[in-house]
Write a protein that holds these residues in place. Sequence first.
Motif, mmCIF file in Angstrom:
data_model
loop_
_atom_site.group_PDB
_atom_site.id
_atom_site.type_symbol
_atom_site.label_atom_id
_atom_site.label_comp_id
_atom_site.label_asym_id
_atom_site.label_seq_id
_atom_site.Cartn_x
_atom_site.Cartn_y
_atom_site.Cartn_z
ATOM 1 N N TRP A 45 3.425 3.021 -2.147
ATOM 2 C CA TRP A 45 2.142 3.295 -2.178
ATOM 3 C C TRP A 45 1.914 3.376 -3.859
ATOM 4 N N TRP A 46 0.599 3.543 -4.189
ATOM 5 C CA TRP A 46 0.081 3.981 -5.501
ATOM 6 C C TRP A 46 -0.298 5.200 -5.500
ATOM 7 N N GLY A 47 -0.366 5.984 -6.771
ATOM 8 C CA GLY A 47 -0.741 7.462 -6.646
ATOM 9 C C GLY A 47 -0.375 8.291 -8.013
ATOM 10 N N ASN A 48 -1.040 9.157 -8.092
ATOM 11 C CA ASN A 48 -0.801 10.086 -9.255
ATOM 12 C C ASN A 48 0.126 11.390 -8.832
ATOM 13 N N GLU A 49 0.570 12.032 -9.591
ATOM 14 C CA GLU A 49 1.721 12.889 -9.212
ATOM 15 C C GLU A 49 1.371 14.034 -8.017
ATOM 16 N N ALA A 91 9.676 -12.742 -2.995
ATOM 17 C CA ALA A 91 11.108 -13.017 -2.795
ATOM 18 C C ALA A 91 11.713 -12.244 -1.575
ATOM 19 N N ASN A 92 10.677 -12.462 -0.509
ATOM 20 C CA ASN A 92 11.142 -12.026 0.665
ATOM 21 C C ASN A 92 11.738 -10.534 0.842
ATOM 22 N N ASP A 93 11.163 -9.559 -0.167
ATOM 23 C CA ASP A 93 11.664 -8.172 -0.332
ATOM 24 C C ASP A 93 10.428 -7.220 -0.179
ATOM 25 N N ALA A 94 9.276 -7.481 0.646
ATOM 26 C CA ALA A 94 8.351 -6.597 0.652
ATOM 27 C C ALA A 94 8.937 -5.418 1.280
ATOM 28 N N PRO A 95 7.951 -4.240 1.140
ATOM 29 C CA PRO A 95 8.463 -2.974 1.674
ATOM 30 C C PRO A 95 7.883 -3.271 3.364
ATOM 31 N N ASP A 96 8.419 -2.161 3.970
ATOM 32 C CA ASP A 96 8.065 -2.474 5.395
ATOM 33 C C ASP A 96 6.676 -1.940 5.694
ATOM 34 N N VAL A 97 6.179 -0.786 4.976
ATOM 35 C CA VAL A 97 4.941 -0.043 5.129
ATOM 36 C C VAL A 97 4.315 -0.257 3.611
ATOM 37 N N ILE A 98 3.086 -0.649 3.766
ATOM 38 C CA ILE A 98 2.489 -1.054 2.459
ATOM 39 C C ILE A 98 0.928 -0.297 2.198
ATOM 40 N N GLN A 99 0.822 0.652 1.190
ATOM 41 C CA GLN A 99 -0.651 1.090 1.175
ATOM 42 C C GLN A 99 -1.172 0.093 0.676
ATOM 43 N N THR A 314 -10.751 3.884 1.810
ATOM 44 C CA THR A 314 -10.283 4.331 0.589
ATOM 45 C C THR A 314 -8.955 3.310 0.358
ATOM 46 N N MET A 315 -8.371 3.077 1.416
ATOM 47 C CA MET A 315 -7.395 2.434 1.288
ATOM 48 C C MET A 315 -6.887 2.083 2.795
ATOM 49 N N PHE A 316 -5.675 1.423 3.191
ATOM 50 C CA PHE A 316 -5.223 0.963 4.514
ATOM 51 C C PHE A 316 -3.587 1.345 4.419
ATOM 52 N N TRP A 317 -3.344 1.661 5.758
ATOM 53 C CA TRP A 317 -1.860 1.322 6.075
ATOM 54 C C TRP A 317 -1.483 0.252 6.511
ATOM 55 N N SER A 318 -0.710 -0.597 5.968
ATOM 56 C CA SER A 318 -0.485 -1.842 6.395
ATOM 57 C C SER A 318 1.358 -2.033 6.524
ATOM 58 N N ALA A 319 1.711 -3.064 7.202
ATOM 59 C CA ALA A 319 2.975 -3.364 7.278
ATOM 60 C C ALA A 319 3.353 -4.967 6.974
#
Length: 436
Positions: A45-49, A91-99, A314-319
């Motif tokens: 995910w992306w975000g601030n502290e 690179a076939n190394d994507a995270p399982d769950v993606i914001q 705002t954003m999505f939860w994707s896989a």
Amino acid sequence: MKIRTIGRRKFQLGAVAVAVSLLATGCGASAGSSGDKEVTLRFAWWGNEYLNAQTEKVISAFEAEHPNIKIESEPGEWASYWDKLATKTAANDAPDVIQMDQKYIAEYGGRGALLDLSKQSGVDTSKMDKEQLASGQYDGAQYGLSTGKNAYVIMANTKVFEAANVPVPDDTTWTWDDFIGTAAKLSAAGGGKSYGAAYGSNEADLIIWLRQHGENLYSQDGKVDFDTATTASFWERLKEQRDSKASPPATVATEDSGAGLEESLFGTNRVGMAWWWTNQLGSLETTTGSSIKMLRAPSIDGTSADNGMYFKPTMFWSASSRSKNPEAAATFINYLANSPAAGAILMTDRGVPANSEIVDSITPALKPADTTVVGFLKDVATEITDAPPVPPVGAGSVQNVIKRFTDEVLYDRLSPQAAAENFKKEVEGMLATARK
């Protein structure tokens, strides 16, 4: 521009095209079940502290309820997030769950890089707002669940208005002339140290302007859906803001665009009005130390129902479609979207939740700013009739193109008409290349 080239100046998701070529070889994601065996999911995910700490808290809560599923955190920053995700996907190394962001839903989903959540039995969408649900769909598949809805509004810094002795306008009746006139008064009172309004030159600004003219950035079938005369009038209006001194000089605006919130003109109380998303109200008030009033977009005729505003996830939860544990990924996404425990942690920082029951459960605990946002979105809901079409494959970098042509106009390197013609040609080329 070639789809398979990765680089900041090229189409960011060239890497995704490479990844999809791998998917096409038949080495697809395993359909295996996580069952009771221990599995590990990577979550990006992306975000601030603040958002990072909040996300780590919801991860811990999930792991406590699902001891067989461990979450490996991959937080990032918006500026570098998409380049990294594209590279990892290739690179076939994507995270399982993606914001995920809406502008990339079709980019990744349409290229086979995202899991169709509608085919995952562990995902419950029955209590989600139907429009928000549709916003994560592309070509009949559910590639993301909305984290919550947002609206793009003008944030008015009341401290700047009070110092200038200028009243905050009535946003239910104001026109663009009212907006520019008010901003010019604020700039005049600022004496060159503060300004009336930021320009507003990203994708949402243009979409609102086009919708006020009965047009859209894209059509439902993934093509450009606007006239160059309309986009030219968008840049003519921004140029008028500059010439009337309602907004800062181009050089000041360029410097401000690269500043963080804490150092920005708005964040340091040096601009009276700027475009932000509603979920940012709390952080804006904290940073400025001022009361911020959310205002509807101005309209051409002063009718709020014609102001072109819309609700955006705002954003999505994707896989990732390449996840080796798709059922576990679906379980985690379902928790983020539908669990009251997760809702109590996430609150409205990623938008007002799409699940109405979650909204009801968290409302008593909302901070004042969040309560204001929920109320504002309810107020404008009667004025919003539809949402823009989902950005098509190839549209991921269009926002950067809009900003570039805005600079060309504000620095007088291109006329608004020339910018509009070049912009349309470039976007058409981007979409056409992506379809090949």
